[in-house]
Design a protein around this motif. Sequence first.
Motif, short mmCIF file in Angstrom:
data_model
loop_
_atom_site.label_atom_id
_atom_site.label_comp_id
_atom_site.label_asym_id
_atom_site.label_seq_id
_atom_site.Cartn_x
_atom_site.Cartn_y
_atom_site.Cartn_z
N SER A 1 -2.99 -0.91 -5.87
CA SER A 1 -2.11 -2.02 -5.46
C SER A 1 -2.50 -3.31 -6.17
CB SER A 1 -2.19 -2.21 -3.94
OG SER A 1 -1.75 -1.06 -3.26
N LEU A 2 -3.79 -3.55 -6.34
CA LEU A 2 -4.25 -4.73 -7.06
C LEU A 2 -3.84 -4.67 -8.53
CD1 LEU A 2 -7.83 -5.48 -5.65
CD2 LEU A 2 -5.84 -7.01 -5.63
N GLU B 1 -14.16 -7.14 -11.62
CA GLU B 1 -13.96 -8.45 -11.00
C GLU B 1 -12.72 -8.48 -10.12
OE1 GLU B 1 -15.98 -11.82 -13.85
OE2 GLU B 1 -13.92 -11.19 -14.27
N LEU B 2 -11.68 -7.81 -10.57
CA LEU B 2 -10.44 -7.77 -9.79
C LEU B 2 -10.66 -7.04 -8.46
CD1 LEU B 2 -7.38 -8.33 -9.67
CD2 LEU B 2 -7.03 -6.09 -10.76
N TYR B 3 -11.31 -5.88 -8.51
CA TYR B 3 -11.56 -5.14 -7.28
C TYR B 3 -12.51 -5.89 -6.35
CZ TYR B 3 -9.67 -1.34 -10.17
OH TYR B 3 -8.89 -0.56 -10.99
N GLY B 4 -13.40 -6.69 -6.95
CA GLY B 4 -14.35 -7.43 -6.12
C GLY B 4 -13.72 -8.56 -5.33
N MET B 5 -12.45 -8.87 -5.61
CA MET B 5 -11.79 -9.92 -4.85
C MET B 5 -11.55 -9.50 -3.41
SD MET B 5 -8.96 -11.31 -7.61
CE MET B 5 -8.20 -12.34 -6.36
N ASP C 1 -10.29 8.70 -0.07
CA ASP C 1 -10.63 7.59 -0.97
C ASP C 1 -9.59 6.47 -0.79
OD1 ASP C 1 -11.66 5.99 -2.92
OD2 ASP C 1 -11.02 7.23 -4.62
N TYR C 2 -9.76 5.69 0.27
CA TYR C 2 -8.83 4.59 0.53
C TYR C 2 -9.02 3.46 -0.47
CZ TYR C 2 -7.96 6.97 4.93
OH TYR C 2 -7.62 7.90 5.87
N ALA C 3 -10.20 3.37 -1.07
CA ALA C 3 -10.42 2.35 -2.08
C ALA C 3 -9.47 2.53 -3.26
CB ALA C 3 -11.87 2.38 -2.55
N ALA C 4 -9.15 3.78 -3.60
CA ALA C 4 -8.23 4.03 -4.71
C ALA C 4 -6.84 3.48 -4.43
CB ALA C 4 -8.15 5.54 -4.98
N LEU C 5 -6.41 3.53 -3.17
CA LEU C 5 -5.10 3.00 -2.81
C LEU C 5 -5.07 1.48 -2.99
CD1 LEU C 5 -4.43 5.03 0.48
CD2 LEU C 5 -3.84 5.64 -1.88
N VAL C 6 -6.13 0.82 -2.56
CA VAL C 6 -6.19 -0.63 -2.68
C VAL C 6 -6.28 -1.05 -4.14
CG1 VAL C 6 -7.52 -2.69 -2.04
CG2 VAL C 6 -7.23 -0.85 -0.39
N LYS C 7 -7.08 -0.34 -4.91
CA LYS C 7 -7.24 -0.69 -6.33
C LYS C 7 -5.93 -0.55 -7.10
CE LYS C 7 -12.14 0.57 -6.47
NZ LYS C 7 -13.15 1.52 -7.01
N ILE D 1 0.85 -1.19 0.00
CA ILE D 1 0.00 0.00 0.00
C ILE D 1 0.88 1.24 0.00
CG2 ILE D 1 -1.83 1.24 1.21
CD1 ILE D 1 -2.68 -1.45 0.11
N ASP D 2 0.60 2.13 -0.93
CA ASP D 2 1.28 3.43 -1.01
C ASP D 2 0.31 4.48 -0.47
OD1 ASP D 2 2.78 5.64 -1.54
OD2 ASP D 2 2.71 5.47 -3.73
N TYR D 3 0.60 4.99 0.73
CA TYR D 3 -0.27 6.00 1.35
C TYR D 3 0.02 7.36 0.73
CZ TYR D 3 -1.07 2.43 4.95
OH TYR D 3 -1.39 1.28 5.61
#
Length: 432
Positions: A98-99, A114-118, A90-96, A68-70
């Motif tokens: 990284s995925l 589908e990838l984000y839904g994992m 928007d923490y979801a953007a950080l996770v996306k 994760i890049d904060y």
Amino acid sequence: MNKPAVEQMRTIDRVNATLKQRYNRERRFRRFGLGAVLLGLLFVGLMFLNIIGNGYSAFQQTRILLEIDYRAEVIDPTGARDPATLSSADYAALVKSSLRALFPAVQGRGEKRELYGMLSSGAFLELRRRVMADPGLIGTREQLWLPVDDDIDMLVKGYIDRRLPESERRLDNRVVAWVEQLESTGAIEKQFNLTFLTGGDSREPELAGIGGAVMGSLYTLIVTLLLSFPIGVAAAVYLEEFAPRNRWTDLVEVNINNLAAVPSIVFGLLGLAVFINFFGLPRSAPLVGGMVLTLMTLPTIIIASRAALKSVPPSIREAALGVGASRMQTVFHHVLPLAMPGMLTGTIIGMAQALGETAPLLMIGMVAFIVDIPGGALDPSTVLPVQIFLWADSPERAFMEKTSAAIMVLLGFLILMNVIAVILRKRFERRW
């Protein structure tokens, strides 16, 4: 030989002739009794094996390792470290991002979805919780194990068969391939599921926990114990030691025995009518639940306490009265201490019965969906049996796993309370 002797010999002969038959009947009866015990143990063992087999995996949770890049421009563009800004970032953007770094070949919108839904929605919440606790993370990088969606969790645990055709399972071949790629690199694994023990209820199976239900059960049982034990013991002492023997006390005793056999839902209706509708106490509160369970538990405690008082030999009372003790001194200084182990045993058994009750608590609203962990007896909450009832009604396969695991925890508490009752009885019981 005289006639009585002949008749006696004939009687003995008849007895001896049927002796073998009677012994055979006794052996058959013993075999039937042993068979019934073994059959009961078999069914109990099968039940435990089924519950443990379905629920042990709930104590593990599948997580993905992400870097994760904060980024400050996403979390705190102004640099003011304002709590409101940090909370709404928007923490979801950080996770996306990284995925996407793990799977750079994913380009289309459908594939990205589908990838984000994992990942579970709890992953975004975990990032926000970490940043709110330590704003110094902004501008840094770290590797985190984040929870996956319940379908991915079921796939990794083997509840979704990868060998089935794509049309017969919830995940398509592309997602299965991504999971297998993560498994090959060690970036996905099962870890101990602390959230299940400490978290509250959730619509997402991977985020649901029994922490709120356990605390609600604890507050409810504390209220039940504080009310039922002194009232039940006082009623038993009065009825057994001080009450006159007349038709009124006989009527009270008959009603106490009858109340012990009343269906528990009747006490829930009484609590709804009296405590909530008449007195206006809050719904879904452990205080009301404890009061309802007190009504249900009192007959059990009174009956057990009276039996314990009756087991004290009359010579104890007569000796105390003979040396000049008053009636109250005799009861409270001599009889009650000797009867207390039996009273405690009956109380623990009554509390164990109250712990497993669901019907009366449904009637007073403790079936509500409660996310927060209660902080007191007046906060809205649910209890462990009701939580099991709610999860059992959910269609997701992951909630079936949670249901069995919660039953395991409940059975563990019930077994522990019964073991404590047996230990107390063995430790303090005196035979006269």
